[in-house]
Design a protein around this motif. Sequence first.
Motif, mmCIF file in Angstrom:
data_model
loop_
_atom_site.group_PDB
_atom_site.id
_atom_site.type_symbol
_atom_site.label_atom_id
_atom_site.label_comp_id
_atom_site.label_asym_id
_atom_site.label_seq_id
_atom_site.Cartn_x
_atom_site.Cartn_y
_atom_site.Cartn_z
ATOM 1 N N GLU A 215 1.983 -3.010 -13.290
ATOM 2 C CA GLU A 215 1.476 -4.135 -12.504
ATOM 3 C C GLU A 215 0.037 -4.470 -12.880
ATOM 4 O O GLU A 215 -0.364 -5.633 -12.891
ATOM 5 C CB GLU A 215 1.566 -3.812 -11.006
ATOM 6 C CG GLU A 215 2.989 -3.588 -10.513
ATOM 7 C CD GLU A 215 3.895 -4.767 -10.837
ATOM 8 O OE1 GLU A 215 3.462 -5.921 -10.649
ATOM 9 O OE2 GLU A 215 5.037 -4.536 -11.292
ATOM 10 N N SER A 219 -1.139 -8.057 -14.397
ATOM 11 C CA SER A 219 -2.092 -8.834 -13.590
ATOM 12 C C SER A 219 -3.170 -9.494 -14.444
ATOM 13 O O SER A 219 -3.757 -10.506 -14.034
ATOM 14 C CB SER A 219 -2.755 -7.934 -12.548
ATOM 15 O OG SER A 219 -3.738 -7.088 -13.146
ATOM 16 N N ARG A 224 -8.292 -4.679 -11.138
ATOM 17 C CA ARG A 224 -7.121 -3.903 -10.722
ATOM 18 C C ARG A 224 -7.047 -2.566 -11.454
ATOM 19 O O ARG A 224 -6.411 -1.621 -10.975
ATOM 20 C CB ARG A 224 -5.838 -4.710 -11.003
ATOM 21 C CG ARG A 224 -5.674 -5.987 -10.180
ATOM 22 C CD ARG A 224 -5.085 -5.702 -8.801
ATOM 23 N NE ARG A 224 -3.797 -5.038 -8.876
ATOM 24 C CZ ARG A 224 -2.616 -5.676 -9.001
ATOM 25 N NH1 ARG A 224 -2.591 -7.001 -9.084
ATOM 26 N NH2 ARG A 224 -1.480 -5.002 -9.024
#
Length: 247
Positions: A215, A219, A224
């Motif tokens: 993920e 992203s 993140r």
Amino acid sequence: MRYFLELSYDGTPYHGWQRQPNAVSIQEVLENALSIILRVKTEIVGAGRTDTGVHAKQIMAHFDYHDSLDYDDFRYKLNSILPTQIAVQCLYKVRDDAHARFDAVSRSYEYYVHTQKDPFVSNRSYYFKKPLDVDLMNEAAKLLLNYTNFKCFSKSKTDVKTYNCTITEAIWERNEDQLIFKITANRFLRNMVRAIVGTLVEIGLQKLDVKDLIEIIKSEDRSRAGYSVPAHGLYLTKVEYPKKFIR
């Protein structure tokens, strides 16, 4: 005539490879030394731009000179005036359009972590006290080979046309109290390796799940990903070129 220099250096006292106005860099020191020996102002182009404090076990750089050079004599003279932290390993004559940076087909880095306090490696390895799950870190590292867009690991405000990189190796190895992360790719983004290592460390601490890495990559968001580990544990270890590239 164009020549390649094969170099190694301890990056501790330098502000990275690239010449800059208010700090001493590897490039500046090399260009000054070359200019003294060749008796003409000489510019040098490196295979990559290592950051402040990053080391190189092997890096290539090219420069131009109008005459033939005696390889052994030239290397001896250059090493004699370079500081102890920078060493010339070899000199190669190459074709006139050869480029140390753009003709490289792969680059390899290693990141060193030591898990027991050791004053003899404190400036060349990242001391990490907490236990890490290396199996989880390797499980996550394998996933990197499945992707090419690594914007999430790139330093923001960097001037690049693409964030695509092809990673061909990413693995952690353990040697008693030392951990070594090895990674090879056709190219790297600024701060990419240190951000990858920081993310894998957080997975090793189980602050992030292995699946979270997927993920994070998708992203394309640097915020993140994990933190950027310190520069002093990072080494550029090998730059490869096409076969028969160097004469």
